[in-house]
Design a protein around this motif. Sequence first.
Motif, short mmCIF file in Angstrom:
data_model
loop_
_atom_site.label_atom_id
_atom_site.label_comp_id
_atom_site.label_asym_id
_atom_site.label_seq_id
_atom_site.Cartn_x
_atom_site.Cartn_y
_atom_site.Cartn_z
N ASN A 163 0.83 -1.21 0.00
CA ASN A 163 0.00 0.00 0.00
C ASN A 163 0.86 1.25 0.00
OD1 ASN A 163 -2.50 -1.30 -0.02
ND2 ASN A 163 -2.56 -1.48 2.21
N GLU A 164 1.97 1.18 0.72
CA GLU A 164 2.89 2.33 0.76
C GLU A 164 3.45 2.63 -0.63
OE1 GLU A 164 7.06 3.70 2.97
OE2 GLU A 164 6.30 1.66 3.20
N ALA A 165 3.83 1.58 -1.35
CA ALA A 165 4.37 1.76 -2.69
C ALA A 165 3.32 2.34 -3.63
CB ALA A 165 4.90 0.44 -3.23
N ILE A 166 2.10 1.82 -3.56
CA ILE A 166 1.02 2.31 -4.42
C ILE A 166 0.75 3.78 -4.15
CG2 ILE A 166 -1.45 2.12 -4.90
CD1 ILE A 166 -1.14 -0.92 -4.38
N GLN A 167 0.72 4.17 -2.88
CA GLN A 167 0.49 5.57 -2.52
C GLN A 167 1.64 6.46 -3.00
OE1 GLN A 167 -0.18 5.54 1.71
NE2 GLN A 167 -2.04 4.30 1.53
N ARG A 168 2.86 5.94 -2.92
CA ARG A 168 4.01 6.72 -3.38
C ARG A 168 3.96 6.93 -4.89
NH1 ARG A 168 7.61 3.46 -2.07
NH2 ARG A 168 8.36 2.70 -4.10
N TRP A 169 3.63 5.87 -5.63
CA TRP A 169 3.53 6.01 -7.08
C TRP A 169 2.46 7.02 -7.45
CZ3 TRP A 169 3.22 0.00 -7.34
CH2 TRP A 169 4.50 -0.53 -7.14
N ASP A 170 1.33 6.97 -6.76
CA ASP A 170 0.26 7.93 -7.04
C ASP A 170 0.72 9.36 -6.75
OD1 ASP A 170 -1.45 5.98 -7.87
OD2 ASP A 170 -2.75 6.02 -6.10
N ALA A 171 1.42 9.54 -5.65
CA ALA A 171 1.87 10.88 -5.26
C ALA A 171 2.92 11.42 -6.23
CB ALA A 171 2.43 10.85 -3.84
N GLU A 172 3.82 10.54 -6.69
CA GLU A 172 4.90 10.97 -7.57
C GLU A 172 4.49 10.99 -9.03
OE1 GLU A 172 8.10 8.32 -6.68
OE2 GLU A 172 8.52 9.24 -4.72
N GLY A 173 3.38 10.33 -9.34
CA GLY A 173 2.89 10.33 -10.72
C GLY A 173 3.65 9.43 -11.66
N GLU A 174 4.39 8.47 -11.13
CA GLU A 174 5.10 7.53 -11.99
C GLU A 174 5.56 6.33 -11.19
OE1 GLU A 174 9.66 8.84 -12.37
OE2 GLU A 174 8.29 10.42 -13.01
N ILE A 175 5.80 5.24 -11.90
CA ILE A 175 6.35 4.03 -11.29
C ILE A 175 7.86 4.16 -11.26
CG2 ILE A 175 6.46 1.52 -11.41
CD1 ILE A 175 3.61 2.59 -11.06
N ASP A 176 8.46 3.95 -10.10
CA ASP A 176 9.90 4.12 -10.02
C ASP A 176 10.63 2.99 -10.75
OD1 ASP A 176 10.75 1.95 -7.88
OD2 ASP A 176 8.99 2.96 -7.06
N ARG A 177 11.82 3.31 -11.23
CA ARG A 177 12.61 2.34 -12.00
C ARG A 177 12.92 1.09 -11.19
NH1 ARG A 177 14.69 3.58 -17.33
NH2 ARG A 177 13.74 5.58 -17.83
N ALA A 178 13.11 1.26 -9.89
CA ALA A 178 13.46 0.11 -9.06
C ALA A 178 12.37 -0.95 -9.12
CB ALA A 178 13.70 0.55 -7.62
N ALA A 179 11.11 -0.53 -9.12
CA ALA A 179 10.00 -1.49 -9.18
C ALA A 179 9.97 -2.20 -10.52
CB ALA A 179 8.68 -0.78 -8.93
N MET A 180 10.22 -1.47 -11.59
CA MET A 180 10.22 -2.08 -12.92
C MET A 180 11.36 -3.09 -13.05
SD MET A 180 7.63 -0.69 -14.60
CE MET A 180 7.91 -0.74 -16.38
N ARG A 181 12.52 -2.71 -12.55
CA ARG A 181 13.67 -3.63 -12.64
C ARG A 181 13.48 -4.85 -11.75
NH1 ARG A 181 18.38 1.10 -12.81
NH2 ARG A 181 18.10 1.58 -15.03
N ALA A 182 12.87 -4.65 -10.60
CA ALA A 182 12.60 -5.78 -9.72
C ALA A 182 11.64 -6.76 -10.38
CB ALA A 182 12.04 -5.29 -8.39
N ALA A 183 10.66 -6.23 -11.10
CA ALA A 183 9.71 -7.09 -11.81
C ALA A 183 10.42 -7.89 -12.90
CB ALA A 183 8.59 -6.24 -12.41
#
Length: 389
Positions: free
Chosen positions: A27-47
């Motif tokens: 939930n923290e990550a989802i809220q952060r992405w919403d606040a920043e307006g983008e998915i961080d690179r770390a999440a994409m690379r982890a996927a």
Amino acid sequence: MERDIYDEDHEDFRGLVKDFIKRHVTNEAIQRWDAEGEIDRAAMRAAAEAGILGLSVPEEFGGGGMLRDYRYRAVVGEEIIAVGGGSLAGAFGIQDDLAVPYLVHMGTEEQKAKWLPRMATAEVIGALAMTEPGAGSDLRGISTTAKKVEGGYVINGAKTFISSGKTADLVVTFVKTGEGNRPDAFSIVLIENGMDGFDHGKKLSKLGSHGHDTAELSFTDVFVPEENLLGGQEGRGFVQLMMNLPLERLSIGVAGACAAQAALAWTVDYTKSREAFGQRIIDFQNTRFKLADVAATVDALWAYVDRALLAYKDGKLSAEEAAKVKFWASEREWEVLDTCLQLHGGYGYMNEYPITRAFADARVHRIYGGTNEIMRDIVSRQLAGKPGA
């Protein structure tokens, strides 16, 4: 109704997706992405490291090699959307369903070798740029030009509503290389981040998908080398576009089914836990009847989408059939989400609830990938003996 299109390999893969979600889609990550307006690179690379992104990249380039078997992507969508990660699922879709397939199906061997290994690891984020301020579903009306010069092309123009547009490293861009609006007047070029005159613009403020960036792109005398012409063939843009439309539209249909399924689960849980007038919300006849309608709709939706998944796997999903899936699934998704939000009462209007975010996210499904009105026109043309994608 139990679905039967997944085999043991798909269910094993589902375990990988769930493990990734536990570690990265909080939930923290989802809220952060919403606040920043983008998915961080770390999440994409982890996927990508977890093996759930880059699925459409062939194995020889470091990917999953699962482009034709979209059931794996459906599993990713089901699990991520179920926890309210619609924006992340959208970002995955732009990479795996839009940007990568153009290179896989239509790129030269040199283009594949240059870009696909890095797209498989999410070192390179891709985007697809077709829509312009003055041209949406009617792509023959675009005005972005690519003028042939020695060694390449000079690009001038603008694109808008480009998903992943702010963060993209490589933009698969639909341009005009000829006169008039005949199919052979258009081409696709690969525009790289950092090219002189290429401006990503600002992030656009939109109704939903707040965690996934959308931007306007502008091109002012951008020189693109000849080797960045997709497939090395000028005038093939419309043909290349048509080749990927079934997958693009199937992906929207799958996303709609995933969201409808998630909404039903959230609403059953909510109405079981919420009370009014001394009883649970789910114990009211109106609630039960509404949920029964939703449950039947979700079953019917998956039955249709599953048939399309298998048709795509077998190379039998036409542009017209994909158009049907896209408009019918997104319409049913909207009906389900509207009903489920209503059953949440006032809480359905609060952004802290996943149903609220999913409701806003779903609205674009009837617009992008070709509006549902255009989808109906495609289907009706086929019925009248005048096919067109």
